[in-house]
Design an enzyme around this catalytic site. Structure first.
Site, PDB file in Angstrom:
ATOM      1  N   CYS A 160      35.632  -6.395  -2.873  1.00  0.00           N
ATOM      2  CA  CYS A 160      34.958  -7.572  -2.344  1.00  0.00           C
ATOM      3  C   CYS A 160      35.131  -8.792  -0.580  1.00  0.00           C
ATOM      4  O   CYS A 160      35.932  -7.330  -0.416  1.00  0.00           O
ATOM      5  CB  CYS A 160      34.000  -8.287  -3.064  1.00  0.00           C
ATOM      6  SG  CYS A 160      32.314  -9.298  -2.707  1.00  0.00           S
ATOM      7  N   HIS A 191      32.498  -5.019  -7.525  1.00  0.00           N
ATOM      8  CA  HIS A 191      32.967  -5.824  -8.470  1.00  0.00           C
ATOM      9  C   HIS A 191      32.681  -5.243  -9.780  1.00  0.00           C
ATOM     10  O   HIS A 191      31.552  -4.047 -10.331  1.00  0.00           O
ATOM     11  CB  HIS A 191      32.660  -7.220  -8.777  1.00  0.00           C
ATOM     12  CG  HIS A 191      32.717  -8.288  -7.676  1.00  0.00           C
ATOM     13  ND1 HIS A 191      34.030  -8.149  -7.482  1.00  0.00           N
ATOM     14  CD2 HIS A 191      31.593  -8.239  -6.912  1.00  0.00           C
ATOM     15  CE1 HIS A 191      33.965  -9.325  -6.808  1.00  0.00           C
ATOM     16  NE2 HIS A 191      32.590  -9.298  -5.731  1.00  0.00           N
TER      17      HIS A 191
END
Length: 510
Positions: free
Chosen positions: A341, A433
């Site tokens: 991310c 994630h």
């Protein structure tokens, strides 16, 4: 049965999240249809539900303890800090803007009380019991007027309150007494009693103090939970993680192969979803630690740059500490690096940010052929794909939109079309994630890392992260079942706080 309970705490990190999860797991094993609830959560550790709503990971973990699918109703207000004095406000799973702490507590928070009570009422209409988690301490007298997560929600929904205290910190009797004594008479009526957490030693030595506490407050203690290692799952925030310790409590099982694999996680500012590396720590022979100095990368077989709520700030921090140059050297030398991310965005060529930092054009580390532009709309999805020949699932929470202009495909669909991320040599990046929780992919990835690092490390063939998580949740349920007065707890959930509880002076200030 249509019961409820608020699990409050004498302090932050007293154990409210794990006690709530333990009560949920105990109840569901008794055949009770139960749901978790936290009216307002301040956390950088979040999750995406199947309907695309962002909630705290602690509530997602508690939903798993209940064996139900998490929803936005379980955490209607999520605050994601962006600095010392401001947070992004996420309402019913969607961001609604940035707000200063003064602005939020100055009026916005109290206006949300009706919304959170409606969410709680909807859950109580669907489930047999709802176990609510408070935040911080209910005795924060400076914030009581606008409180919607502790006594505010307890008063609004007439919930009995169980106060958890961490005896490992010391001062638990004073904390219990002081918590009650700083509440108004109306609030005190709902505080049924106490639960001691993290006790070490002979309980018989504690019992005289519990008897005296009962005499002083008129309130009983519902249990004494012993200290247990490895139960801190899905905490709300990564800020309390020890930089020089292993990640939480890494698996101590010996490696399957001849070598261990060392993983260093850069402890970037405003670190988010640090639980991404839990699946690595669950592997026998994988040692995970957080680091904040370049020399600590030297012996690492894999370096992870995790997610962050402040991508540009994290980039500046990496440069200030010399970690940026160390990461670029690793990439050039073909030593494994994984960016997740915000960490993925940091590894790219440049960032255009008029949303988060509002600094416009910022050069990245330039080790991945990626250009990032921050969009005002947040991406909240639960993607599914494949990588390294294995099935992968994850979730995305980001404003940054990445345009990949080279490298190899990382995550793809079944036909080979790129879905997210890229790879150049042994440097990898993705917005997904939770991807390392996919067992087959994690093993394949670790085999590649071990080969590149020259380690004779072999992933265990039978490690199931989902099964390990279930074992942890069952251990929490066992703690409640074995060390709490479950008959009394059941009556409390079903019937509310006992009548006639005494007022403890001085009460809340006027």
């Amino acid at each position: 049965m249509s019961g409820g309970l608020l699990v409050a705490g004498t302090t932050s990190d007293a154990g409210k999240s794990v006690v709530t999860a333990g009560i949920c797991r105990w109840l569901v094993r008794q055949g009770v249809k139960v749901a978790p609830f936290k009216a307002q959560n301040m956390s950088l550790n979040s999750f995406v539900t199947r309907e695309g709503a962002e909630i705290g990971r602690a509530q997602a973990m508690q939903a798993q303890a209940c064996r139900v699918e998490p929803t936005a109703l379980m955490n209607p207000v999520l605050l994601k800090p962006g600095g010392e004095r401001s947070s992004q406000v996420v309402l019913l799973g969607k961001p609604v803007g940035e707000m200063s702490a003064r602005g939020y507590h100055g009026g916005r928070q109290q206006k949300l009380l009706g919304t959170v009570l409606d969410c709680l009422a909807e859950l109580r209409g669907t489930y047999d019991a709802v176990i609510c988690e408070g935040a911080g301490s209910p005795a924060e007298i400076n914030l009581r007027r606008t409180d919607i997560v502790n006594m505010g929600i307890a008063r609004g929904a007439r919930l009995p309150v169980l106060v958890v205290g961490d005896i490992d910190r010391g001062g638990v009797f004073a904390s219990f007494f002081g918590t009650v004594a700083l509440l108004s008479p109306e609030d005190q009526e709902l505080v049924a009693g106490f639960l001691v957490n993290k006790f070490r030693g002979d309980v018989s030595l504690l019992e005289p103090g519990l008897d005296m506490l009962h005499g002083l407050t008129g309130r009983r203690t519902y249990g004494v939970l012993p200290f247990r290692h490895g139960l801190g799952i899905d905490e709300e925030d990564g800020l309390r993680v020890s930089l020089r310790g292993t990640v939480r409590e890494s698996n101590v099982s010996p490696p399957v192969g001849e070598d261990v694999l060392r993983v260093a996680v850069c402890a970037v500012p405003l670190m988010s979803n640090f639980t991404d590396v839990d699946a690595l720590a669950a592997e026998p022979g994988v040692v995970v630690r957080f680091v904040d100095r370049p020399e600590e990368l030297a012996d690492a077989d894999l370096v992870v740059v995790p997610g962050t709520r402040g991508t540009v700030r994290a980039l500046e921090w990496l440069r200030e500490r010399g970690l940026a140059e160390a990461l670029k050297r690793r990439a050039l030398e073909g030593r494994p690096v994984l960016g997740i991310c915000g960490g993925f965005q940091v590894l790219g060529e440049h960032i255009e940010d008029e949303v988060e930092s509002r600094l416009g054009h910022v050069d990245g580390l330039g080790v991945l052929p990626v250009r990032v532009r921050f969009a005002r709309e947040k991406t909240l999805t639960r993607p599914v794909g494949e990588a390294l020949g294995e099935h992968v699932e994850g979730y995305e929470i980001h404003h940054g939109v990445a345009r990949v202009e080279g490298g190899e495909t990382f995550f793809s669909d079944g036909s080979g079309r790129s879905l997210d991320g890229c790879r150049v040599g042994q440097t990898w990046g993705t917005h997904w994630h939770g991807s390392l929780e996919s067992d087959g992919f994690r093993r394949a990835f670790l085999r590649e890392v071990a080969a590149a690092a020259g380690r004779r490390f072999v992933p265990a063939a039978d490690t199931s992260f989902a099964a390990l998580r279930e074992e942890q949740l069952d251990r929490l349920g066992d703690l409640i079942e074995q060390h709490a007065d479950t008959d009394a707890l059941w009556r409390l959930i079903e019937s509310g706080a006992p009548q006639g509880l005494p007022f403890i002076p001085p009460g809340a200030p006027a």
